[in-house]
Each structure stands twice: as structure tokens, then as C-alpha cells.
Design an enzyme around this catalytic site. Structure first.
Site: not given
Ligand code: PMP
Length: 428
Positions: A124, A201, A204, A227, A378
Site C-alpha cells: 500500500h 503492515d 489488512q 478495518k 493505493c
Molecule cells: N496498509 C494496507 C495494506 C492498507 O490496506 C491500508 C488501508 N487501505 C493502509 C496500510 C493504511 O491504512 P489507513 O488508511 O487506515 O492509515
């Protein structure tokens, strides 16, 4: 193990209960973007603001100490949840803030010219852009682990790309596009053999798989509350105690100091050191409640249920001609020595319909009140690597049903048919 009572679980999500009532009932398959919140989380938020609101960590009057106590209890819950010590848990505004903190603090201090930061091609942007900038400033280089056609990171990639120059490996536990479960522990072992650190990270993964900092052997680990059935605007950074102890704070301000003089200051120990400013106490309290909710349902039950749904969804998409599913064809892979199968895919399924723009597919589904997301999610380098400009993504949560999956599948089929009809019409 817990039995999974779907009706009881569903009844706890007021937005879904309301969403099911309409003429076109809501089919919510955008859980990788954010999940809905159960009653217990909503009431924890309301309880905090109605009954316990005061700035935490500052006042000595009863309301302030009660607020501080709730905040620190939430930290304790988060620590137990990931198998860490209390002082290894920093509350942030989310995974993005947590990953930026590691990059701009630990990364800025330790990266040197010629060093390498190893990422997967599926990161991401929040686990890519901070490293890109810090690497640029420090003369370090980004190196990418490439997923194979099944969305897995092969062992050979890890062996080939991690070496004496690797200072940091920052990898997703689960890809937000492919849904792949990446071999974080394998990467951790590899990077540790060369004295580097592992950043996981888990944004997910945490709603689908147990996340344990020792099992993953992570030095840093990040996730968001929203999430995993918790509130927006709160997240967790876990940092190994020895690493946090030597780290410069990124944000400076109230609540994180030991003493301040005109020309210099001394900072508090972790975790306060990294929590400048008024924290999101209600958010932390709500997140702790979401953690209790998940543990009460039980990861085994969540996994069993989501695995069945993901298999149904994958089988349904595989049966549609002209649909290309990215990544693993199954939710699990067998283990060579006959052990329990390992999860290979959690939550998310990305796909494309040949000849139809992913955004048009999502728009067609939206007309049926089927909520999915289209775009690069993203994760532009990955989507480009897949040879697409955008993908359509359906992502599951524990409250989804077989009916949700079936309505999604028939909506995709209709979308495909309607688009072909429009193309035919335009040719006459
Ligand atoms: N890492 C991953 C794998 C994600 O899917 C996301 C959110 N789509 C993030 C980081 C960032 O999370 P946040 O937007 O809640 O800060």
C-alpha cells in the site's frame, strides 16, 4: 472453538441491519477499505464522550484520572491482543501514521548511503511512499520482492533480494489488492540474519488472522482500528522495546516530554514519547472494544466462515468467461508435510472483466447497491505490475453472507452482459 451464529453477529451491526431493509438491500463488499462497527464499539465511543470525557494523562481530578485509566486499559488490551508489553504499544491515528513514524524516525536515523529497504511490489502507498522519501534523503535504495502468478512471494525471491545491504524489510502481512497472505515470518528470519529490522503492515490481516508480534518476529508492526470493526482515526504501532527506547520522536508537543528548557528538551520514555498532543482516547477505547469483539467471535470461527465465502466467490468468478481473477485461486494452500492447510488469501479478491473498465464494473454494481471498489487501491506499482490500470475489488468481512456473494456474482454477470449489449448496439 466458538460456534458462529451469523444472525447474532449480523444483529450487532446497525448499519447492515438498516441496509438490508431497502428495496435494493446493501451488499457491502468494501471491507478492505473500512469495516462497519458493532454495537459494542458504538456504545463504547458514546460512553466515553458521555461519561468519561477529559484529557488523558494530564489532570489529577477524578474525571481526568478515569479517562487516563480507560486510555491505559485500552493500551493493555492492544498489548495483549498482539502479544506485546504495554510500553511497546503506541497509539497513532492509523496504519499510515504508524508506518510514517517508523520510516521518519527509525529509518531516518539508521539508513545510510548504499543501504537497501526491501518491500514487496504489493505494498500500500502508506508502506511505500515514506520509505521512498527516506531512502531518497539518505541515499538508500528500494528493492522489491515480486509476487508470482498466484500472488505468492516465493522463497527464492526472499533469498535473492535480502542480503548484507538490507537494513529494513517492510512488508504487508496481507495485500489489500491480492488478498495474499505474505510470508512475513520468512522475511523476518531472512532480514534478521543480516542484522536488519522487519516492519509488518498488518492493516489488512488483523481482521482475518491472529496477529502476534512474536510469531511474526516483527520489530515494528502497524495496523488501523477501522478495518477491524473499530473506529476511524485510531491505530497501533507496536515497536520492540529496545528499538523504541532509542528512537527520536517524530511529532513534538504536549504530553511527551520529561522537561523542556529554552534551548533544549528531554523526552518521556515510550510510548508517551511518540504520542504528542491530545490522544484519541475515545478511539482507543472503541478499538479495545473491537478487539474484544473479535476475540469473542474467535479467529477460528472468522477464518472458517470467510474461507467458505471466499471459495464461493472465487468459484463464481472462475465460472464467468472473460473474468480474470488476480492472485491465488483458492483461500488456502495445502502443506507438504500433511499439516493443517495455510491461508493463502484473506479478505480481498481483485478481478477484471475483459474489455470493460474496472470503474464501469464498479459503477454497474453500485446501481445494484453492491459496494465494491475500483481503482489502483493505493497500490499503483502492483496494479501496473499486474498489467492493469485499475482492478475491481470485492473484500469480505465476518458479517458477509452467501447471499451477499451470490448477489455480487449475478451483478457482475449482468454488468458484463449489459456492457456487451451496449458495445453491440454501438456497432450497428
Ligand atoms: N496498509 C494496507 C495494506 C492498507 O490496506 C491500508 C488501508 N487501505 C493502509 C496500510 C493504511 O491504512 P489507513 O488508511 O487506515 O492509515
Amino acid at each position: 472453538a466458538h460456534a458462529f451464529d451469523l444472525d447474532a453477529v449480523l444483529a450487532q451491526f446497525p448499519l447492515l441491519v438498516a441496509g438490508r431493509r431497502g428495496e435494493k438491500p446493501l451488499v457491502y463488499l468494501d471491507n478492505a477499505a473500512t469495516t462497519h462497527k458493532p454495537e459494542c464499539v458504538l456504545s463504547a465511543l458514546e460512553y466515553y464522550y458521555r461519561c468519561a470525557n477529559a484529557n488523558a494523562g494530564r489532570g489529577v481530578y477524578p474525571l481526568a484520572t478515569a479517562s487516563t485509566k480507560l486510555y491505559e486499559e485500552a493500551r493493555r488490551t492492544a498489548a495483549l491482543f498482539v502479544g506485546a508489553a504495554d510500553d511497546e504499544i503506541v497509539f497513532t491515528s492509523g496504519a499510515t501514521a504508524a508506518l510514517n513514524l517508523v520510516a521518519y524516525s527509525w529509518g531516518m536515523e539508521h539508513l545510510q548511503p548504499g543501504d537497501e529497504v526491501v518491500l514487496t511490489m504489493a505494498e500500500h502507498h502508506s508502506n511505500l511512499l515514506p520509505w521512498q522519501q527516506v531512502a531518497r534523503l539518505k541515499g538508500a535504495k528500494l528493492v522489491y520482492l515480486l509476487p508470482d502468478a498466484q500472488g505468492r512471494i516465493p522463497d527464492e525471491e526472499i533469498d535473492a533480494k535480502i542480503g548484507p545491504r538490507t537494513k529494513i524489510a517492510a512488508v504487508a502481512h496481507v495485500s489489500n489488492v491480492l488478498g495474499s497472505v505474505f510470508p512475513v515470518r520468512r522475511v523476518a528470519d531472512a532480514v534478521h540474519a543480516y542484522g536488519g529490522v522487519l516492519v509488518a503492515d498488518c492493516a489488512q490481516s488483523v481482521a482475518h488472522l491472529p496477529v502476534d508480534v512474536r510469531a511474526l518476529d516483527a520489530d515494528f508492526l502497524a495496523f488501523s482500528g477501522h478495518k477491524m470493526y473499530g473506529p476511524m482515526g485510531v491505530g497501533v504501532l507496536y515497536g520492540r522495546r529496545e528499538l523504541l527506547a532509542g528512537m527520536e520522536p517524530l511529532l513534538r508537543g504536549g504530553g511527551m516530554i520529561e522537561s523542556v528548557f529554552e534551548q533544549h528538551a528531554a523526552f518521556a520514555d515510550a510510548p508517551a514519547r511518540f504520542e504528542a498532543g491530545t490522544p484519541n482516547v475515545a478511539g482507543a477505547v472503541g478499538l479495545a472494544e473491537a478487539m474484544r469483539f473479535l476475540l469473542e467471535v474467535g479467529y477460528d470461527a472468522v477464518r472458517a466462515r470467510e474461507r467458505r465465502l471466499v471459495e464461493r466467490l472465487l468459484a463464481g468468478l472462475a465460472a464467468l468467461p472473460d473474468v480474470r481473477v488476480h492472485g491465488a485461486p483458492h483461500g488456502e494452500v495445502g502443506v507438504a508435510d500433511g499439516g493443517a492447510p495455510e491461508p493463502s488469501r484473506c479478505g480481498a479478491v481483485s478481478f477484471n472483466v475483459r474489455g470493460v473498465d474496472a470503474n464501469d464494473v464498479a459503477a454497474a454494481l453500485a446501481r445494484d447497491n453492491v459496494a465494491v471498489r475500483a481503482g489502483a487501491h493505493c497500490a499503483e506499482p502492483l496494479v501496473r505490475y499486474l498489467g492493469e490500470r485499475a482492478t475491481c475489488r470485492a473484500s469480505l468481512a465476518l458479517y458477509n453472507t452467501e447471499e451477499d456473494v451470490d448477489r455480487f456474482l449475478s451483478s457482475v454477470e449482468n454488468a458484463k452482459r449489459n456492457v456487451s449489449r451496449m458495445i453491440m448496439a454501438s456497432m450497428h
